[in-house]
Design a protein around this motif. Structure first.
Motif, short mmCIF file in Angstrom:
data_model
loop_
_atom_site.label_atom_id
_atom_site.label_comp_id
_atom_site.label_asym_id
_atom_site.label_seq_id
_atom_site.Cartn_x
_atom_site.Cartn_y
_atom_site.Cartn_z
N UNK A 190 -50.42 -57.03 9.77
CA UNK A 190 -50.49 -57.33 11.19
C UNK A 190 -51.81 -56.90 11.82
N UNK A 191 -52.57 -56.05 11.14
CA UNK A 191 -53.84 -55.57 11.67
C UNK A 191 -54.90 -55.66 10.59
N UNK A 192 -56.15 -55.65 11.03
CA UNK A 192 -57.26 -55.54 10.09
C UNK A 192 -58.16 -54.41 10.55
N UNK A 193 -58.73 -53.70 9.59
CA UNK A 193 -59.56 -52.55 9.89
C UNK A 193 -61.03 -52.90 9.70
N UNK A 194 -61.82 -52.64 10.71
CA UNK A 194 -63.27 -52.83 10.65
C UNK A 194 -63.88 -51.53 10.12
N UNK A 195 -64.54 -51.61 8.98
CA UNK A 195 -65.18 -50.44 8.39
C UNK A 195 -66.69 -50.68 8.36
N UNK A 196 -67.46 -49.74 8.86
CA UNK A 196 -68.91 -49.92 8.85
C UNK A 196 -69.60 -48.60 8.56
N UNK A 197 -70.82 -48.71 8.09
CA UNK A 197 -71.64 -47.54 7.74
C UNK A 197 -73.00 -47.69 8.40
N UNK A 198 -73.46 -46.64 9.06
CA UNK A 198 -74.78 -46.64 9.68
C UNK A 198 -75.70 -45.70 8.92
N UNK A 199 -76.88 -46.18 8.60
CA UNK A 199 -77.80 -45.39 7.81
C UNK A 199 -78.59 -44.37 8.61
N UNK A 200 -78.53 -44.45 9.95
CA UNK A 200 -79.24 -43.48 10.77
C UNK A 200 -78.55 -43.35 12.13
N UNK A 201 -79.00 -42.40 12.91
CA UNK A 201 -78.33 -42.08 14.16
C UNK A 201 -78.45 -43.21 15.17
N UNK A 202 -77.36 -43.49 15.86
CA UNK A 202 -77.32 -44.60 16.81
C UNK A 202 -76.87 -44.11 18.19
N UNK A 203 -77.38 -44.81 19.23
CA UNK A 203 -76.94 -44.53 20.59
C UNK A 203 -75.55 -45.10 20.83
N UNK A 204 -75.34 -46.33 20.37
CA UNK A 204 -74.03 -46.96 20.55
C UNK A 204 -73.85 -48.08 19.53
N UNK A 205 -72.60 -48.54 19.43
CA UNK A 205 -72.24 -49.64 18.56
C UNK A 205 -71.37 -50.62 19.34
N UNK A 206 -71.66 -51.91 19.22
CA UNK A 206 -70.81 -52.95 19.79
C UNK A 206 -70.04 -53.63 18.66
N UNK A 207 -68.74 -53.81 18.84
CA UNK A 207 -67.92 -54.56 17.88
C UNK A 207 -67.15 -55.62 18.66
#
Length: 223
Positions: free
Chosen positions: A135-152
């Motif tokens: 019923x759900x899907x999981x968004x998995x992500x990896x950032x290689x360096x520090x970020x101010x924000x993320x939009x999904x």
């Protein structure tokens, strides 16, 4: 949280609530599968098997199977020479589904620095129809360096916004581990989106140049 580290570099992470509360001792086993024994005929033409496959089982002392609940994560380790020049940040985790006789993308995030790919045990495609299965899907992500924000965000094929999980919220993403968020298949009004193909857009604003990075991935919603 329990972290199970196997000899070949495989890591299984489960929360306390993921483990059944009865049945005594649990035995987890991971076994490498030779590439020649892996049926990849059901993987799409635009994808490529990198040769890393593991058979992971969990059972009680009496050999009955253990069914994990919640969202355990799995990390597989690969050797640098196995990549064959492929883009490691695009690596994903697939699971074999015997009932449908095919591989299903579980999501995932590659870490080229650690030669690992980590994914949640959640599907794409998924079916948010309320029957309790996928019923759900999981968004998995990896950032290689520090970020101010993320939009999904999720868009339909006409470019209309279907759902926004995160938009310019302050973050503590440092790039030291994978991050996950869940989409239940509903739109901005809380209604189940029409069945079809959607584009998931993950965009990060970093603190150093280059400032922005964007990745688009297809997500399929089925009945």
């Amino acid at each position: 949280e329990r972290l199970l580290v196997f000899q070949d570099g495989t890591v299984l992470t489960v929360e306390g609530g993921d483990l059944p509360g009865a049945g005594g001792d649990l035995e987890f086993t991971v076994a490498p599968i030779p590439e020649s024994l892996v049926d990849v005929s059901e993987i799409r033409d635009d994808m490529e098997f990198v040769g890393v496959a593991r058979d992971l089982t969990a059972q009680y002392a009496d050999a009955t199977a253990v069914s994990l609940v919640g969202k355990p994560s799995l990390t597989l380790h690969y050797q640098e020479y196995e990549t064959g020049g492929l883009a490691e940040e695009d690596f994903g985790l697939f699971g074999w589904i015997p009932e449908t006789d095919r591989w299903v993308l579980k999501g995932g995030a590659g870490n080229p620095r650690g030669n690992t790919v980590t994914g949640e045990t959640e599907p794409n495609p998924f079916s948010p129809n309320g029957d309790g299965l996928y019923d759900e899907t999981v968004v998995t992500f990896y950032l290689g360096r520090e970020a101010d924000y993320v939009n999904i965000e999720f868009y339909d094929l006409e470019g209309r916004l279907a759902r926004r999980l995160v938009f310019k919220g302050p973050t503590d993403y440092t790039g030291r581990s994978q991050h996950t968020m869940t989409w239940d298949g509903t739109d901005v009004d809380g209604n189940i989106v029409p069945y079809g193909i959607y584009v998931m857009r993950v965009e990060a604003r970093f603190k150093t140049e280059p400032t922005f990075e964007r990745v688009n991935k297809p997500v399929v919603v089925i009945k």
